[in-house]
Design a protein around this motif. Structure first.
Motif, PDB file in Angstrom:
ATOM      1  N   GLY A 112      -0.978   5.432  -5.472  1.00 58.08           N
ATOM      2  CA  GLY A 112      -0.735   6.553  -4.564  1.00 58.08           C
ATOM      3  C   GLY A 112      -1.810   7.599  -4.714  1.00 58.08           C
ATOM      4  N   ASN A 120       0.833  -1.202   0.000  1.00 58.58           N
ATOM      5  CA  ASN A 120       0.000   0.000   0.000  1.00 58.58           C
ATOM      6  C   ASN A 120       0.867   1.251   0.000  1.00 58.58           C
ATOM      7  N   ILE A 121       0.504   2.163  -0.857  1.00 59.10           N
ATOM      8  CA  ILE A 121       1.229   3.434  -0.919  1.00 59.10           C
ATOM      9  C   ILE A 121       0.233   4.541  -0.613  1.00 59.10           C
ATOM     10  N   THR A 122       0.459   5.231   0.482  1.00 61.13           N
ATOM     11  CA  THR A 122      -0.500   6.251   0.912  1.00 61.13           C
ATOM     12  C   THR A 122       0.209   7.567   1.199  1.00 61.13           C
TER      13      THR A 122
END
Lengths: 683, 683
Positions: A338, A239-241
């Motif tokens: 993202g 996960n890219i947040t």
């Protein structure tokens, strides 16, 4: 009534609350306004392109320097249409004045093939008696004609038909089932389609016939993979947040990020166009111009099989189809991950209505590993700083192939153009035991994927600290003096040999790998205070094959830009398209675009001048079974790097992830830890 | 008492619950066990290296094929020591048998310089009267000698001193304050240090003196940046998280990820060593070997300034210092982000005790953008699949420079070696107005950064579907027949010309950019069922400059491996280090390592044999102010790509992010969306 509509649209355009930036693409409203004006004057037309005519550079540079006190350039639509009787017209419409300022028939040219032009062909071939007959000959019964497909290509150039008739060649395929990949079932004949007549006018039939492939489908769709044992189940999510949002800001289409300022344009041919690329330099306390305009201006994909009619396979995907027109509508988490900002693209359809590709351009940031690091071996005092990059991208589908175009901006002042090639190989059938003769590879039983090149032309319109720039060729060379001589006793001398380009005729160069050849785009009027060298952006490009079609060949003639890795020309507002404005069915006699411009002014000075550098790069692809039935993305990179441009590393003020000085080490202090990332874990 | 300790350690080693893999690096216990055995027999020694002697390949291949029924190879320590009277001894200790199986003095060699060897020098130079005198001459008073620093380098080779005396050259620097970067204050003279005597035996003083630089510090530490206006504040965090954990698993040091299986070794010289690299092929339902061993085996960094004594600056960072010894202890979120698995590295110190670098190797996954995508232009039916990569990395600091080494595995079967160069330029002082003569760049007032190359030797020990492999040189060539000829009427024919390497003498090749030269490592005994071409991994490498020091020069003689981009030799267990086992102070007469091996057996067959491919690649660096005072990372990539190895794209079973077939489009169904990423957002 038509006039009413013209006035109404003109009013809407002028009512727009925030006026567009002079380099913004035409909006849907502007497109329809231009069309309505033309419709009023010329009646029904088939629209090929309605796009922004960028203001003259001289005017734009003034406006950019002082927009408050400079008259805003007019919005002008650059228009290509085909009349109902097949004539091509080029024209300009001034949207501010609401008038047609130029309008003329252009004889003996063919404007690009639009997606609508392409879509029609498949329906026609299915009902053409000649095609039905050819299908029957290789094993497809008449009742299966709905299983016959075609990828219509521009014809390139075929000397039997010339330029006056608007043509497409239909690369033929078959699908046993609608969801089967057709590229395992190429058909051996090639119908030629007349776009104006909307009919097949000729079929090229090979001497050796190749019945439709009997191999089972080679598919990549979900159902097929599931039937073959299913998908791998061992991938855990990454996960890219960005919980605090993105680090860039947009005013209209001008993006600001990490000292960079860039206007993001887009048009139907080049796709993304970046303008007024500047960097805010803290040392000089000003925004410094670097590139006035960057774009992929043209490309050619020559295939290497000499058998007729495969020589016609050499698509100019930008000039013949339009990288903008073919752009994908992108989806979140699939094409980019993202926090994503999208831009749409408005274009004209054949009938003259505005149409939109939603999410045509993706803008996002990515972590980019280590930006710089140094550890002192004495005491382990250290600095380590992570890098971030900004990516402005679009993806376009050219029939079988996909081109993913990533314009990447780095914190150290580097601009990177990365292109990923994916999609599907163009294929041709082969009989069992047939010899490819080395012109292709049997990637699946009965499937011949021909050798080809992808050659891209990067148009670099520099403004390194101003419009007057000079290009130097730079080669790593051994110093003079033999081993044992006084001047080079140990034989280790080497230096950067610079060759200054002064005329367009001289400024034609191939790549040289052994000397790590690069090209400096320099401002000789701005000398670095330390190095005494001119302010420079360096072109670093390592994937630069020779154009393999021979000198004098059809492709060599048509794709003049691809004869050399680098050409440099004096700037001219009208010189945007290095293979010419209208590319389909050019014969290459004489060569349009770049060779014509250079021939017209062979000794024009290009040193310390407003110039354009045209860089052709790409790769040669000898297919393998691993590229089939869909090709893993193959990336390619070109860099533009600051050299003697900044006073020092311009990214020193990026907050370090960790830093500890010798005195902190000695005092047992933990050092500064401003690492923004608290989420990594040790496993 | 010593014997007691030997027995005790031997017992501990044999008690270890899970015995090590035969290719695991020696553990601390094993190192101490070997040392205690030597100590018992030979008394006090200065330890240079105690490392795993990898088992003979023939034995290992058998064991790997059937570990249950094959005798596990003995654990053997490969040892280099220097006796208290300065003699060098090489030896082997069998840890299973607990005995010294070979032990001999090696005359006229110098083993590498360890970190401990380096650390001593700075203390010595500060109190040396000659150094104090030279410092005074250029403006550093005696009481400021604590501000004098040195980066001790191996001497390379200096004909005045030869090989018998163990030497280092001290590159001298000054720090006005302990936290100032010394590289703005290089000193102009060069003391030579005798490691055995622990004293300065000579000082090279230039004819033209250069007083210590008076420019203000050029620093990158936190305090300095804050004083210059502070850090940028506009970077929002990018968080990378793996809530369900990582997708790889480890059994000991063997990692399994996405069909890959790799043993991760490490030693003091090469750093990371990857063994038994295999891929589980679902089609063949077996683990297929690809590479027996991959490592960076050597490198050389020649500098291009011919003035004495700069010719001595040509560090062999692996063979002269050890890429393992110089490895950084990595930290979470700084060097790598996400979910990280670390491996430590145990080595021997000078006294013979085991020491550990914690977190020497970082293992993690990264999202890698689009793996493949195709959209059907007819109906927008689409598949888009995201890529993941596995990265096994270490970073080592060689005095001023940092080398970040990333071994990257891709889902499509590609292996990528990426090296990022960062750290600090080697610098030399220059007087105001002094001419660099083109051998360097003034990157800051009074700071001359010399031209240099970074040339890496990648040792590729292939096992493509077995140990018998063949290397082909592949060039993109135009087909025969002039334009207009029957065979090549349109002049577009081109093909992949293959040149088979049959002997080591023949198998020496430079890079050729114009033909996009690559090298195929093929198994001629395994033919692809579709393409009829041999199972292959292709070496694709585009950063391949010529070795710039001239033929016959000192560097050319010492770095024989760097004379060509590619050498191929018949496999030999003893041939690991292409510049020789003991590199410091080799004269290059005759050239050790690769040239000697080839000369010893010039016509050895290398076709369809157990072979090693030695690939030298790298870059030529002409410094610029942007590289100073610390250099933004410059990446370089080498690829090993499967060609005719897999039946088809081996990544088709990676779950797509989005997929929709024509029949789903027609039925208005949304298609399969198995996108693992639900966290992306539109902004």
């Amino acid at each position: 009534m038509v006039l009413e509509r013209v006035k109404q649209l003109a009013q809407q355009v002028s009512n727009t609350v925030s006026p567009p930036h002079p380099l913004d693409p035409l909006s849907a409203l502007e497109i329809e306004s231009a069309v309505s004006l033309l419709r009023a004057q010329h009646g029904k037309l088939y629209y090929n392109a309605v796009t922004l005519l960028e203001p003259p550079k001289e005017q734009m540079v003034k406006w950019l320097a002082d927009p408050e006190h400079t008259q805003t350039p007019h919005r002008i639509a650059d228009i290509v249409v085909i009349s109902t009787d097949g004539k091509v017209f080029d024209g300009h419409v001034d949207l501010n004045e609401q008038k047609v300022i130029s309008w003329a028939a252009t004889p003996n040219v063919q404007p690009l093939i639009t997606m609508e032009d392409l879509q029609i062909v498949e329906h026609i071939v299915r009902t053409d008696p000649g095609v039905i007959e050819q299908c029957a000959l290789i094993g497809i019964p008449r009742e299966d004609m709905h299983k016959v497909y075609c990828d219509p290509w521009t014809i390139g150039y075929d000397e039997r038909f010339g330029t006056s008739v608007r043509l497409q060649q239909a690369l033929m395929y078959y699908r046993p089932h609608v969801d089967d990949s057709q590229y395992s079932y190429a058909l051996d004949f090639c119908p030629i389609y007349d776009s104006n007549l909307q009919k097949i006018i000729h079929i090229d039939v090979p001497k050796v016939r190749r019945p439709v492939n009997q191999a089972p489908p080679n598919n990549y769709d979900v159902k097929s993979i599931e039937a073959q044992g299913g998908f791998r189940t061992d991938l855990k999510p990454i996960n890219i947040t960005q919980p605090e949002g993105v680090s860039f800001s947009l005013k209209g289409r001008t993006i600001e990020w990490q000292n960079w300022s860039i206007h993001i344009g887009f048009n139907y041919r080049e796709g993304i166009v970046l303008n007024n690329i500047s960097y805010f330099d803290k040392n000089e306390n000003k925004l410094r111009p670097i590139f006035y305009r960057l774009s992929l201006a043209e490309m050619v994909v020559p295939y290497g099989n000499p058998e007729h009619p495969h020589q016609r396979k050499h698509a100019f995907d930008l000039g013949e189809y339009g990288g903008g027109y073919m752009t994908n509508s992108l989806s979140l988490g699939c094409d980019c991950k993202g926090s994503i900002h999208y831009m749409d693209f408005d274009f004209v359809n054949r009938a003259g209505a505005a149409s939109t590709i939603k999410n045509a351009v993706c803008i996002h940031e990515e972590d980019n590993g280590i930006l710089f690091k140094h550890t002192d071996f004495r005491d382990d005092s250290v600095i380590v700083t992570r890098a971030r990059k900004l990516i402005i991208s679009h993806i376009f589908t050219a029939a079988n192939y996909e081109y993913c175009v990533y314009w990447i901006f780095h914190q150290d002042g580097t601009i990177q153009l990365e292109i990923k090639l994916t999609g599907i190989l163009n294929t041709y059938p082969m009989n069992p035991g047939e010899d490819t003769k080395g012109w292709g590879t049997e990637v699946y039983p009965g499937v011949n994927a021909h050798n080809h090149q992808h050659l891209f032309c990067l148009r670099i319109d520099p403004s390194v600290d101003g419009q007057k720039n000079t290009v130097f060729q730079v080669d790593a060379e051994r110093g003079p003096g033999e081993v044992g001589s006084e001047e080079n006793f140990y034989g280790n001398a080497f230096y950067a040999k610079k060759t200054k380009y002064t005329t367009a005729t001289q400024a034609k160069a191939n790549y040289e790998g052994s000397t790590s050849r690069t090209w400096d785009i320099s401002n000789e009027n701005k000398i670095h205070p330390y190095s005494k060298k001119p302010s420079t952006y360096k072109l670093v490009s390592r994937e630069v094959p020779d154009l393999l079609p021979k000198e004098g060949s059809l492709v060599w003639k048509r794709a003049g830009f691809a004869r050399h890795a680098v050409h440099v020309t004096k700037y001219d507002d009208s010189q945007i398209h290095p293979a010419g404005r209208h590319v389909p069915q050019t014969s290459g006699e004489p060569s349009a675009g770049l060779p014509a411009w250079i021939a017209a002014n062979p000794s024009a000075n290009i040193a310390n001048e407003d110039i354009v550098l045209w860089h052709t790069f790409g790769l040669t692809h000898f297919p393998a079974p691993e590229d089939f039935p869909v090709m893993p993305a193959e990336p390619m990179t070109v860099l533009l790097r600051p050299r003697n441009f900044f006073l020092r590393n311009p990214a020193l003020d990026v907050p370090p992830s960790y830093a500890r000085t010798p005195s902190q080490v000695a005092a047992g202090k933990s050092g500064c830890n401003s690492c923004v990332d608290k989420t990594s874990v040790q496993v």
